[in-house]
Design an enzyme around this catalytic site. Sequence first.
Site, mmCIF file in Angstrom:
data_model
loop_
_atom_site.group_PDB
_atom_site.id
_atom_site.type_symbol
_atom_site.label_atom_id
_atom_site.label_comp_id
_atom_site.label_asym_id
_atom_site.label_seq_id
_atom_site.Cartn_x
_atom_site.Cartn_y
_atom_site.Cartn_z
ATOM 1 N N THR A 47 -17.435 21.869 8.045
ATOM 2 C CA THR A 47 -16.544 22.559 8.984
ATOM 3 C C THR A 47 -15.087 22.304 8.634
ATOM 4 O O THR A 47 -14.252 23.210 8.717
ATOM 5 C CB THR A 47 -16.840 22.133 10.430
ATOM 6 N N CYS A 48 -14.786 21.094 8.220
ATOM 7 C CA CYS A 48 -13.405 20.735 7.877
ATOM 8 C C CYS A 48 -12.901 21.550 6.693
ATOM 9 O O CYS A 48 -11.758 22.013 6.692
ATOM 10 C CB CYS A 48 -13.313 19.238 7.579
ATOM 11 N N SER A 49 -13.749 21.740 5.690
ATOM 12 C CA SER A 49 -13.355 22.445 4.466
ATOM 13 C C SER A 49 -13.507 23.954 4.554
ATOM 14 O O SER A 49 -12.799 24.682 3.859
ATOM 15 C CB SER A 49 -14.192 21.946 3.285
#
Length: 158
Positions: A47-49
């Site tokens: 999700t972060c990337s």
Amino acid sequence: MTIQIGDRIPEVNIKRINDGVDTIDTHAFFEGKKIVLFSVPGAFTPTCSEKHLPGYIALFDAFRDKGVGIACMSVNDPFVMKAWAASQNAPSEMEILADGNGDFAKALGLEMDASAYGMGIRSKRFAMLVDNGVVKQLEVEAPGEFRVSTAEHMLTLV
């Protein structure tokens, strides 16, 4: 205790990624600036990337047009954060912060235990608007959610 709207950012040393890596005190970092600080549980995580950092990169100019800087933080070492920012083509003006030991996340009261996933102590996913060192908005995601800390949502609050 979790930081609240109206509180001053706690004083902690963190690593800022530039051409190299330098240590900066959080009071000095936030002094005289209006910044959205968003934190992710881990660089290179899905999700972060795929969503979180890319959203702030896509809307970077929209924040800048409103006089607001962007700072991305994670409980990762500075070398990982530098590689992640480069892999995502983060603008050079975007502040990339490494909270390697989680000291800043703990001082904010926004740490989480991700040991069950082999990640140790990390930062919760959150975003806050900080004006001259004072928290003006604070959005902390519920576990497993990605809604209130998004660039799109934070842009409506600045």
